[in-house]
Motif scaffolding. Sequence first.
Motif, PDB file in Angstrom:
ATOM      1  N   ILE A   3      -3.236   6.573  -3.830  1.00 45.83           N
ATOM      2  CA  ILE A   3      -3.052   5.316  -4.932  1.00 45.83           C
ATOM      3  C   ILE A   3      -3.719   5.392  -5.835  1.00 45.83           C
ATOM      4  N   LEU A  57      -2.553   7.114   1.593  1.00 52.52           N
ATOM      5  CA  LEU A  57      -3.498   6.153   0.923  1.00 52.52           C
ATOM      6  C   LEU A  57      -4.193   6.661  -0.275  1.00 52.52           C
ATOM      7  N   VAL A  85      -8.792   4.450   0.265  1.00 56.25           N
ATOM      8  CA  VAL A  85      -8.120   4.145  -0.814  1.00 56.25           C
ATOM      9  C   VAL A  85      -9.252   4.195  -1.840  1.00 56.25           C
ATOM     10  N   LEU A 102       0.966  -1.299   0.058  1.00 58.54           N
ATOM     11  CA  LEU A 102      -0.088   0.126  -0.001  1.00 58.54           C
ATOM     12  C   LEU A 102       0.834   1.280  -0.228  1.00 58.54           C
ATOM     13  N   THR A 161      -7.465  -1.385  -6.400  1.00 57.37           N
ATOM     14  CA  THR A 161      -7.030  -1.917  -5.229  1.00 57.37           C
ATOM     15  C   THR A 161      -8.325  -2.985  -4.795  1.00 57.37           C
ATOM     16  N   THR A 205      -9.912   0.540   3.825  1.00 57.69           N
ATOM     17  CA  THR A 205     -10.240   0.483   2.544  1.00 57.69           C
ATOM     18  C   THR A 205     -10.819   1.810   1.863  1.00 57.69           C
TER      19      THR A 205
END
Length: 436
Positions: free
Chosen positions: A378, A375, A405, A312, A382, A402
């Motif tokens: 990103i 995060l 992201v 990550l 994912t 979660t």
Amino acid sequence: MPKFTAYDGTELAYHLKGAGEPLICLSGGPVRAAAYYGTLGGLDAHHRLVLLDLRGTGGSAEPADPRTCRWDRQTDDIEALREHLGLDRVHLLAHSVSGNLATLYAARHPLRVRSLTLIAPGARPGDGKPEQDGVVWHADGFDPEPSRAALATLQAPVLVLTASRNGGPRPLRAADLAPLFPYNGRADVHHPWLEDPGGFVRAVRAFLDPDISELDVDGVRLAYRAWGEPGAPPVVLAHGRGDDGAEWAGVGARLAATRRVYAPDFGGHGLSDWPGDYGFHRLRNELSGFIRGLGLDSVHLVGHSMGGLAALLLAAEEPELVDRLVVEEPPPPFPLVPPRPAGPRTDGEVPYDREMIIRIDAELNDPDPRWSGRLASIEAGTLVIGGGPESHVDQEALARMTGLVPGARLLTLGGGHKVHGSRPEEFLAALEEFGV
């Protein structure tokens, strides 16, 4: 003590230690029996050591004519031992001045050598005393000519473990031999199996294992396994704390049907170097250096537990390296409640550096507050895989992570913390559906 007869009738002795694939070991120094090798730092737990007493040493006879101790005659002794053992090809290890003997044997019998390991191989060319009457005990220097001859014909890999500048009687840097061999230079002590037995055994085991490749990342040797065709789309599998790349063997073999799969051992784990300095910053950098060191532009990245959080962080800071990201049961980047206590010291050998456990646990208890914010950077698609209520990872915290992201999806498969081991079919199906 087993013995055999050399071609000229001289009776020679050798010692056997351990089990596994044979490794013929040649002692260094004048009139020195092979007993000083001991178990080579515990290498006997992984290979059957064949410790040869050279002519006139240990249990081997001293020939009446000292001229039979010349290098060329002693290469015949190695060939006679190979035939006596019934081996088609041999792994050969030599220390100090016997590096000359090993390379001469390799030059004369290139098709009989599976690998060549040289430990602090003698002096730098020209530093030693000249031979007197051609007797081996007086051949103090490392002669480059046999090495050049071996290089022209030897197809087997060569590992050079070099002496430090201050640690050995005849220090030699690996760079001195780099032009002569397709070498891998490691270690920096004269008797590495004594000064750093763990590091010595890991380096030699990785070198002798045909399924292990190695890559230098910022001075740390990373061992890795690979499956699949080299030209296929690349997938990198990052293991969890206390595991190593072998943990992914089942998953890697299945993915290899359509992918080129790489599974490195992180530093402090398995057969890689144990540098003593650990943390998620280093793990992230090792993943980055590994991908770039393989010459890959970008990869599908799959990480479990500790390797998941490192993945990550890499995807957040170097998004160009990660096409798709799958993280299985990563520790969320929030302080653990309650904090993880210091683990008990275990007796015996473990396949990881205990200092690594301490450092990683400390960061999980008090993570860098910037991690959670990163995060949002990103860019890769994912997938987060959870192990459900059987896992020790806080599943609510996993869901919260979660959500940080962009576009990430949480899939709870159950099976506990190691989903890829407990529910491999469901895990692989999830990867396939996600496009990995």
